[in-house]
Design an enzyme around this catalytic site. Structure first.
Site, PDB file in Angstrom:
ATOM      1  N   ASP A  83       7.330  -2.770   7.799  1.00 55.11           N
ATOM      2  CA  ASP A  83       6.131  -2.768   6.933  1.00 55.11           C
ATOM      3  C   ASP A  83       6.627  -1.872   5.333  1.00 55.11           C
ATOM      4  O   ASP A  83       6.725  -0.449   5.540  1.00 55.11           O
ATOM      5  CB  ASP A  83       5.776  -3.445   7.209  1.00 55.11           C
ATOM      6  CG  ASP A  83       4.382  -2.677   6.010  1.00 55.11           C
ATOM      7  OD1 ASP A  83       3.155  -3.926   6.018  1.00 55.11           O
ATOM      8  OD2 ASP A  83       3.666  -1.650   5.880  1.00 55.11           O
ATOM      9  N   ASP A  85       6.163   0.297   1.981  1.00 51.83           N
ATOM     10  CA  ASP A  85       4.976   0.061   0.944  1.00 51.83           C
ATOM     11  C   ASP A  85       5.248   1.393  -0.057  1.00 51.83           C
ATOM     12  O   ASP A  85       6.254   2.137   0.280  1.00 51.83           O
ATOM     13  CB  ASP A  85       3.825   1.143   1.026  1.00 51.83           C
ATOM     14  CG  ASP A  85       2.716   0.024   2.215  1.00 51.83           C
ATOM     15  OD1 ASP A  85       2.549  -0.706   2.116  1.00 51.83           O
ATOM     16  OD2 ASP A  85       3.104   0.652   3.627  1.00 51.83           O
ATOM     17  N   ASP A 164      -4.841   8.797   3.089  1.00 55.88           N
ATOM     18  CA  ASP A 164      -6.572   8.696   4.338  1.00 55.88           C
ATOM     19  C   ASP A 164      -6.067  10.151   5.262  1.00 55.88           C
ATOM     20  O   ASP A 164      -6.737  10.928   5.320  1.00 55.88           O
ATOM     21  CB  ASP A 164      -6.782   7.361   5.085  1.00 55.88           C
ATOM     22  CG  ASP A 164      -4.651   6.453   5.086  1.00 55.88           C
ATOM     23  OD1 ASP A 164      -4.027   7.084   5.160  1.00 55.88           O
ATOM     24  OD2 ASP A 164      -5.399   5.654   5.678  1.00 55.88           O
TER      25      ASP A 164
END
Ligand code: ATP
Ligand code: MG
Length: 466
Positions: A83, A85, A164
């Site tokens: 995935d 980003d 984060d």
């Protein structure tokens, strides 16, 4: 694939250090450590065509374009990322204009989804530091620190510091294939450490879901939490009660359906986070000796199926997570004189409506979940046509798997599961023999392991029923 990376894949972690060039930025320097292409093992071959297309189109239009987050972290760990980003200085509107196949989503956190067939690339504009001058639709924070909106644009460095964990703040630059490390993420990858950027208590207050993410990554990557990142969780856990149920549903799927469910579940229990997601199930686990084992067996089976590339459904998972409280309530209702079938119905209803206050369970999963529960009452009834009706039920297979999990957890005496295992595969002759065995043993219904009063009551509806 480059030579170093192959070596690294064979023994992740150990060789990482040697694959990077000179390690330390000069003492006292600020800004990123920029690791040039020849000093890191991350290659374009690890990225999907779609993600590269997005990067190049942004770059050619004069914008900055980086891959960031899980895909860089996972490549460095020797896993093939799935995935992707992208982070850029283009605004969502500018991204939208570059890609016809894109749409802007999210209000709390606006991003652009660029779609290529089944693959979606998430494109995020660099976030900056919010201040009091920003209008509410751009940036908003509750009195207790929760970020309600986070849409202030910034530069690359500001963006990095608002992510984060340090290991999630590594950026791969499509302009020169270098990696930018603003928060010592590479060092933390080497020592397999999850460390929040900034003050952990503040970061959990801004977004309590970060506690779930910490546990998820620890389980998935086999990392440990840095002590300062771990310490505030105990106290901050109840902040999860503020998170909208729909967002928690998405997070719960990521927690339990990523192939590391058992480890994740143990960590959630250990940190007191499970109780914030499934309060009634958590209480039931302290009262019923089999309840925790049942969830572990269900998750083991889910993890195994994911490893084997077989389908898994959230309906089965939720059925397992909530079964113990359903049973507790059913026993109570039966003790008050309600027959078993309506008692299960009512208990299911009560448990689901209480759970929905915490986590959304879409109807497409809650309906099959309740079928799995209802079928638990039908599986013991093996007379006449009924056995074939049960066998033909669209949820039979899931209900049978669920029965096996209940037996394995010690909720039920084993036996019925084996009977159904044999019956399913049998030819007609063998099926008749198995049905004869049930006739010969009219009480052939599995007993709950700890004998309870309801055993006697339970038989009544089953006799009427056949
Ligand atoms: P994976 O895709 O393997 O689950 P990921 O790290 O890519 O892991 P995403 O949820 O895809 O996780 O998020 C992409 C990146 O966005 C993260 O790596 C992190 O940098 C940032 N991010 C996501 N959620 C948060 C959050 N709640 N707070 C701060 N940063 C976040
Ligand atoms: Mg990701």
């Amino acid at each position: 694939m480059i030579k170093g990376f192959t070596r690294f894949l064979q023994s992740p972690g150990q060789h990482l250090k040697s694959l990077f060039g000179p390690q330390d930025a000069p003492a006292g320097s600020t800004g990123p450590r920029i690791i040039p292409r020849q000093e890191h093992p991350v290659s374009r071959q690890h990225f999907s065509d779609a993600s590269l297309k997005v990067l190049y189109r942004l770059h050619n239009a004069g914008f900055q374009a980086f891959l960031v987050g899980g895909c860089i972290r996972d490549s460095l760990l020797g896993h093939m990322p799935k995935d992707f980003d992208v982070a850029t200085d283009a605004t969502p509107e500018q991204v939208r204009e570059l890609f016809r196949n894109s749409r802007i989503i999210g209000r709390r956190f606006r991003i652009v989804h660029v779609r290529f067939g089944r693959e979606v690339i998430e494109v995020t504009t660099f976030r900056g530091k919010p201040n009091d001058d920003h209008a509410d639709h751009i940036s908003q924070q509750s009195d207790d620190g929760l970020l309600l909106r986070d849409n202030v644009w910034g530069n690359l460095e500001e963006d990095a510091l608002r992510r984060d964990f340090t290991v999630n703040a590594l950026y791969y630059n499509i302009a020169d294939f270098s990696i930018h490390d603003f928060a010592d993420g590479v060092k933390d990858i080497e020592s397999r450490t999850l460390r929040l950027i900034g003050d952990p208590a503040t970061r959990y207050r801004e977004d309590p879901v970060r506690m779930l993410r910490a546990v998820r990554f620890a389980a998935k990557l086999d990392f440990h939490l840095d002590p300062a990142t771990e310490a505030p969780i105990d106290e901050a856990a109840p902040l999860l009660l503020q998170i909208p149920p729909a967002r928690l549903f998405d997070e719960v799927l990521k927690l339990f359906m990523a192939g590391h469910g058992v480890v994740t579940f143990r960590l959630l229990r250990q940190y007191g986070l499970f109780a914030m997601l499934f309060p009634e199930a958590d209480e039931a686990m302290d009262a019923l000796p089999w309840a925790e084992r049942l969830v572990e067996h269900a998750l083991e089976s889910t993890d195994r199926r994911i490893r084997e590339d077989r389908p898994v459904t959230p309906a089965f998972l939720f059925a397992a997570l909530l079964w113990a409280p359903v049973q507790q309530r059913q026993v109570r209702l039966e003790d008050d004189g309600m027959p078993a079938i309506p008692a299960l119905q009512a208990a299911s209803q009560q448990v689901v409506s209480r759970q929905l206050q915490h986590i959304t369970i879409p109807k497409r999963f809650s309906l099959p979940m309740r079928d799995i529960w209802d079928l638990q009452q039908r599986l013991p009834l093996r007379r006449g046509k009924r056995v074939f009706q049960t066998r033909e039920h669209p949820r039979f297979r899931a209900a049978y798997d669920f029965l096996l999990v209940r037996e394995a957890a010690g909720e039920l005496e084993p036996g019925l599961g084996d009977w159904w295992t044999a019956f399913q595969d049998a030819d007609e002759h063998e099926q008749r023999r198995l049905l004869g065995k049930v006739d010969a043993d009219p009480a052939g219904t599995p007993a709950p392991r700890n004998k309870r009063r309801r055993r006697r009551r339970r038989r009544k509806p089953s006799n009427n029923d056949s």
